[in-house]
Scaffold this motif. Sequence first.
Motif, short mmCIF file in Angstrom:
data_model
loop_
_atom_site.label_atom_id
_atom_site.label_comp_id
_atom_site.label_asym_id
_atom_site.label_seq_id
_atom_site.Cartn_x
_atom_site.Cartn_y
_atom_site.Cartn_z
N ARG A 1 37.20 50.30 46.16
CA ARG A 1 37.35 49.31 45.10
C ARG A 1 37.50 49.94 43.72
O ARG A 1 38.09 49.31 42.83
CB ARG A 1 36.14 48.35 45.12
N ARG B 1 46.97 40.77 35.60
CA ARG B 1 45.84 40.25 36.38
C ARG B 1 45.92 40.85 37.77
O ARG B 1 47.01 41.11 38.28
CB ARG B 1 45.89 38.72 36.51
N SER C 1 43.68 40.99 41.83
CA SER C 1 42.55 40.68 42.71
C SER C 1 42.64 41.58 43.94
O SER C 1 43.62 41.52 44.68
CB SER C 1 42.58 39.21 43.15
N ARG D 1 41.04 42.22 47.49
CA ARG D 1 40.30 41.34 48.39
C ARG D 1 40.32 41.90 49.81
O ARG D 1 41.05 42.84 50.12
CB ARG D 1 40.91 39.94 48.37
N VAL E 1 36.75 35.74 48.67
CA VAL E 1 36.76 35.31 47.27
C VAL E 1 35.64 36.08 46.56
O VAL E 1 34.62 36.40 47.16
CB VAL E 1 36.55 33.79 47.13
N PRO E 2 35.82 36.41 45.28
CA PRO E 2 34.82 37.25 44.58
C PRO E 2 33.52 36.50 44.32
O PRO E 2 33.44 35.28 44.46
CB PRO E 2 35.55 37.59 43.27
N GLN F 1 36.24 31.65 41.63
CA GLN F 1 37.70 31.67 41.71
C GLN F 1 38.22 33.09 41.48
O GLN F 1 37.79 33.78 40.55
CB GLN F 1 38.31 30.74 40.66
N PRO F 2 39.19 33.55 42.30
CA PRO F 2 39.81 34.84 42.04
C PRO F 2 40.69 34.77 40.80
O PRO F 2 41.10 33.68 40.37
CB PRO F 2 40.64 35.10 43.30
N ASP F 3 40.99 35.91 40.20
CA ASP F 3 41.85 35.94 39.03
C ASP F 3 43.30 35.59 39.39
O ASP F 3 44.05 35.09 38.55
CB ASP F 3 41.80 37.32 38.37
N GLN G 1 44.51 31.46 42.67
CA GLN G 1 43.32 30.61 42.60
C GLN G 1 43.49 29.39 43.51
O GLN G 1 44.61 28.95 43.78
CB GLN G 1 43.09 30.17 41.16
N GLN H 1 33.10 37.48 49.31
CA GLN H 1 33.31 38.92 49.48
C GLN H 1 32.12 39.56 50.19
O GLN H 1 32.28 40.39 51.09
CB GLN H 1 33.52 39.56 48.10
#
Length: 792
Positions: A73, A87, A89, A91, A114-115, A119-121, A124, A204
Amino acid sequence: MFPFHPSILHTKLRREIWQMRGQLLAIALVIAGGIAVCLLSLVNYASLNATRGQYYQQHQFADVFVSLKRAPRHLLQQVAEIPGVTRLSGRVEGGAKLEVAGFQEPVSAHLISVPETGQPDVNQLYLRQGRLPDASRSDEVTIIGSFADAHNLQLDAQLTAIINGCRQTLTIVGIAESPEFVYVIPPGGMLPDYQRFGVLWMSQAGLAPAMDMEGAFNSLVLKTAPDRPVKDVINRLDRLLDRYGSTGAYARADQFSHRFLSDELEQLKAMALIFPAIFMGVAMFLLNVVVGRLISTQREVIAILKAFGYSNRQIGWHYSQLVIAIALAGLLIGTVAGLWLGRMLGGLYMEFYRFPELLFRISPMWILILAAASLAAAWLGGWRSIRNAAALPPAEAMQPEGPAKFRITLPERLLSWVRLRQPSRMIVRQLARRPARTALSVAGIAMATAIVVVGNFQFSSVSLMVHTQFARVQKQDLTVTLTDPVNQTALYGMARQPGVLYTEGRRQVAVELVNGHRSWRTALTGLPEQAELQFVVDRQLNNVAMPPAGLLLTDYLAQALEVTPGDQLVVRVLEGKRPTLTIPVAGTTSEFLGVGAYMNLAAMNRALGEGPLVNQVLLNLEGDLADTVYRDLRDTPKVVGTNLRQAMLDSFFETLARTFLTYTFVISLLGGIIAFGVIYNTARISLAERGRDLASLRVLGYSHNEVSHILLGELAILLIIGIPLGWAIGLGLGQLVVTALQTELYRVPLIITPRTLALAANVVIASALLSGFITWLRLRKLDLVAVLKTRE
């Protein structure tokens, strides 16, 4: 010289419109058909396009996608520093098998993390109900709406999932939609299957341990700056992520859901151009004939108007107003019908595509353009007759038209050996001595027939698509997709399971096919040399034998890459050791659904430098034991997905065929309206032109039936000539339509069956019978004295 009184011309115009209301309404309906077809296509195109644009923007739909094996990561920081990335994400993605209460068939799912923040960046979610999974819970999921609707799943319902070999009970806490899955396709499938495939979002913290991805990610989606070329970002990503098993970054244009939705929008745009052009062409023809006939019967009226001081411009404008009135009536009817049909069809598309809501959009500018186009088309149709009326000298107009010069025509000579009754002989002479009028009438009937052919051939085409794809090409009951390739010896174990009658293995590898600057991401499928359950076929639907080496490409794909048999094609493998191969094209295949590249299984494994591996198994099942096979596969660790042939067939009719055939039905209905408009006007014009002659025959002693025989027999001969010509024109127009509607998702074949031709002929004949009956009634009420008083 009398002063000019516009009200006189206006009164005359109103009277003429009322007297010719039936004919003018028929022409207006033809124009309305073109407007309605254009509007319903444009409304759906504009609405879907606006809905997609707003949905993508509000929910941050990604510009670039990357799948990889495993990356730490902390690498996300380096990705964020790539110029142009705004932006991102990182995942975890994976597959799972689900157990749904009351549903015995196999169900697979795509899992996405999903983080912890919710909401993910990027990409969404649109929450229809409930919430996103709690970051501290590993047993909560949010499911996609299509899957929830298919199984009537509600919040707090539970699913049993097998994730990475471990069974786990999941609780539904939310129902959502995603811009990434507007078009939801299971792995290895070509069509949506909402009952047997779903998308689930987990936290996640819950999904990463289950997939052995703690502190890592295997999927990356990101947004880029509008002023930065996406290709530059992709190149930098490929260099950075290559060592982590990346299959290659790709842009939004290659994302599965977006690609097929774009194809559908392009089809709507093509339909909005092709069909209205056909309808408008027929309307212009009708206007030319009707206005020309009207002006030819008003020679004396035109002369009197000019004698009273009306200028050529005023008379030309008077007849132009008649044409404009017809066009305005057609525009009004077509606009109302088109908007209503567009909204109705838009609701049908919403069942196919997973948007939160449909933004009903139509640009006023488009309606103005359509109005201008229809008015211009109508005026052009009557322009020649209007010009002749305006230029007609008063002295010449006061005289009746000179008598025609009659002579024995070629058809009369050819039929001299046939003993025709006098009424039949009059029909032949009338048609032969006015070849231009006869040709125009035949052309109108032919165009009406052609439009009905174009509106109906798709039904036979869809039937052939179904037969070819689900009976001729695919003979397996079930397709099993494995997580990783296994040795072909595993097939023997599957074949011994209760309920399995026959097994056949194949292998699919993600590749990018490259020819110069042209490229295409797809799956290369290795088929066994003696395949029994799935084949590839040529244009004649004959089996194509797998060559010992070389590629077989779908003809659509070969055209897109501009390659022919014998050409060398670069094959970039996007998984495993990721070799780059150069393989010749051995031939092409013909497929109606999807596109593909095929190769001999043994030759493909050799080219990859690997042993006899397969990652898909095709099964034929014993019907009574199918549920046993489904349960065994659900518990098999390496099985990631299953596709039933019958389920794909049902999906085809529920989605693709339903939307396509609904549109086709509307076109067919409007085509029938055109057919009636053409035939009705042909019969009425013929009655108007021959009213004096027919009345004279009645006075001379001919019966009503004999006089009707002359008029309707002429129409029958026009039908006999026009219908076969319309079949030929319909064939040409059909080829134009299928060429314009080709997409990656499906290609509609041009199949003109005897049933289609018979249907087109029956529609035209039915229109002729109805028109003939109306004409027969008017002929019966013909005022002999009034008609004989007129000067022709």
